[in-house]
Design a protein around this motif. Sequence first.
Motif, PDB file in Angstrom:
ATOM      1  N   SER A  66     131.491 110.619 103.552  1.00  0.00           N
ATOM      2  CA  SER A  66     132.467 110.809 104.620  1.00  0.00           C
ATOM      3  C   SER A  66     131.977 111.989 105.454  1.00  0.00           C
ATOM      4  O   SER A  66     131.535 113.005 104.906  1.00  0.00           O
ATOM      5  CB  SER A  66     133.826 111.062 103.967  1.00  0.00           C
TER       6      SER A  66
ATOM      7  N   HIS B 256     139.775 103.920  95.865  1.00  0.00           N
ATOM      8  CA  HIS B 256     139.617 105.085  94.977  1.00  0.00           C
ATOM      9  C   HIS B 256     140.244 104.715  93.632  1.00  0.00           C
ATOM     10  O   HIS B 256     140.876 105.550  92.995  1.00  0.00           O
ATOM     11  CB  HIS B 256     140.283 106.314  95.595  1.00  0.00           C
TER      12      HIS B 256
ATOM     13  N   TYR C 143     149.723 110.487 101.414  1.00  0.00           N
ATOM     14  CA  TYR C 143     150.308 110.104 102.705  1.00  0.00           C
ATOM     15  C   TYR C 143     151.794 110.519 102.737  1.00  0.00           C
ATOM     16  O   TYR C 143     152.329 110.912 103.757  1.00  0.00           O
ATOM     17  CB  TYR C 143     150.238 108.586 102.905  1.00  0.00           C
TER      18      TYR C 143
ATOM     19  N   ASP D  61     141.532 101.270 100.483  1.00  0.00           N
ATOM     20  CA  ASP D  61     141.554 102.722 100.246  1.00  0.00           C
ATOM     21  C   ASP D  61     142.594 103.097  99.192  1.00  0.00           C
ATOM     22  O   ASP D  61     142.978 104.270  99.082  1.00  0.00           O
ATOM     23  CB  ASP D  61     141.832 103.500 101.542  1.00  0.00           C
TER      24      ASP D  61
ATOM     25  N   TRP E  32     140.632 102.611 108.639  1.00  0.00           N
ATOM     26  CA  TRP E  32     140.595 103.704 107.664  1.00  0.00           C
ATOM     27  C   TRP E  32     141.755 104.704 107.828  1.00  0.00           C
ATOM     28  O   TRP E  32     141.966 105.216 108.925  1.00  0.00           O
ATOM     29  CB  TRP E  32     139.234 104.402 107.827  1.00  0.00           C
ATOM     30  N   TRP E  33     142.462 104.965 106.727  1.00  0.00           N
ATOM     31  CA  TRP E  33     143.357 106.125 106.590  1.00  0.00           C
ATOM     32  C   TRP E  33     144.451 106.136 107.664  1.00  0.00           C
ATOM     33  O   TRP E  33     145.386 105.360 107.590  1.00  0.00           O
ATOM     34  CB  TRP E  33     142.480 107.373 106.655  1.00  0.00           C
TER      35      TRP E  33
ATOM     36  N   HIS F 200     136.335  99.262  99.675  1.00  0.00           N
ATOM     37  CA  HIS F 200     136.445 100.723  99.535  1.00  0.00           C
ATOM     38  C   HIS F 200     137.810 101.090  98.978  1.00  0.00           C
ATOM     39  O   HIS F 200     138.830 100.921  99.656  1.00  0.00           O
ATOM     40  CB  HIS F 200     136.203 101.422 100.875  1.00  0.00           C
TER      41      HIS F 200
HETATM   42  O1  HDL Z   1     137.099 109.989 102.151  1.00  0.00           O
HETATM   43  C1  HDL Z   1     137.731 108.961 101.878  1.00  0.00           C
HETATM   44  O2  HDL Z   1     137.256 108.022 101.236  1.00  0.00           O
HETATM   45  C2  HDL Z   1     139.167 108.909 102.360  1.00  0.00           C
HETATM   46  O3  HDL Z   1     139.628 107.621 102.262  1.00  0.00           O
HETATM   47  C3  HDL Z   1     140.000 109.944 101.659  1.00  0.00           C
HETATM   48  O4  HDL Z   1     139.730 109.921 100.317  1.00  0.00           O
HETATM   49  C4  HDL Z   1     141.478 109.964 101.958  1.00  0.00           C
HETATM   50  O5  HDL Z   1     142.067 110.945 101.195  1.00  0.00           O
HETATM   51  C5  HDL Z   1     142.196 108.667 101.744  1.00  0.00           C
HETATM   52  O6  HDL Z   1     142.543 108.323 100.654  1.00  0.00           O
HETATM   53  N1  HDL Z   1     142.461 107.950 102.822  1.00  0.00           N
HETATM   54  O7  HDL Z   1     143.056 106.762 102.760  1.00  0.00           O
END
Ligand code: HDL
Length: 417
Positions: free
Chosen positions: A223, A28, A50, A355, A325-326, A26
Amino acid sequence: MNNLTRESLPEAIRQIVHQQPITDMHTHLYPPEFGGLMLRGIDELLTYHYLVAEVMRWSDMSIEQFWMLNKQEQAEHIWQKLFLEHSPVSEACRGVLTSIQAMGMDMKSRDLNQYRQFCAALSAEEHINLLLQRSNVEHVVMTNDVFSTEERNVWLSGKSIDSRFHAVLRLDPLLNDYSRTKSLLQGWGYQVEEEWSEISQAEVRRFLLDWIDRMNPLYVAVSLPSTFVFPDDSDRSRLIADCLLPVCRERDLPFALMIGVKNKVHPALGDAGYYVGKAETGALEHLLMRYPYNKFFVTMLSRENQHELTVLARKFRNLMVFGCWWFLNNPVLIGEMTRMRLELLGTSVIPQHSDARVFDQLLYKWSHSKQIISDVLIEKYSDIADTGWQLEREEIERDVADLLHNNFWNFLSKKLR
Ligand code: HDL
Ligand code: ZN
């Protein structure tokens, strides 16, 4: 077989974990084909959301003034406040330093322009190749929001995508804001009606199948807020039961639920404005029990949910727990969660995802996590060695490969019927 002694164990485990290629399930991140969505370099690293949250604790600027600055000015403000005026000990700050160091740059100068020049001298492709190679990430799993115009246009253009990158069909607007998304679907030619009719259901399913055919995703994801319940009398529950789960089952795609977000408690902060809430695991119990032929990847945001989630995975083989996560992606919590998961589930878990939003973050997110995963494994293998169990190098390699990539790919191809 290659026996390991108790003494040689720590070094061998660190080496095995270090050498094992990663499937990052996972992120982005995007390949260069996605144009401006692909982020890299020091200014992007420093303006990660962050760090936006952290800088506002020291800054005398309002968040509105901060957003008026251009990216470079924002990065400089963050560097000034979080790195020069105070020591960068938070995990997100330390991450920037680890990434700079891992690119072989001189940390002594503290000169942002030097780091900028280093990144600017590389093409996007060269930069990505270097970062993937140094972080040992072999496969990058993206988060693909088909409701974003920018992203949608790339998919519709039919461009072929770098084979190291894999799609995920992310459906937050559909499941969390259906009353508004409905009109988008109508605009795209799907005949969804005002009421939840047979026709609406069939048209949402057609929409999902069209995008699955176009993107070839590895899984479908959403999410969800900490208040998530299922089933209930809501658009979301109807969409999940009548569209999502049947389509996922038909195409043999896992459904990934990321549960526990509290929507923007401080909206002006943008992506930095989300919070966390403890969720009820009843919804998950229902899904796992009632849909045994669907596969679920699940991660939860609240520390308080981790124990229940891990125990739930002992009951249901159609559940694969993943990642820290996060707000959980901090050494103290990664250590605690990884230890607990191994104690309850053995190695049948996916301990981490990055992430990452900025390519350079792969360097720190994975090196920090691999260090902790190694520490926990050293402890666990030492404990069994103390019973007289003979440790073989090949068996540890097998286990680490499970944790860092095979559990993900095997779950995708797992047959439940
Ligand atoms: O919803 C998600 O996938 C989260 O991870 C968010 O995008 C969040 O902003 C993030 O990047 N967290 O690490
Ligand atoms: Zn994410």
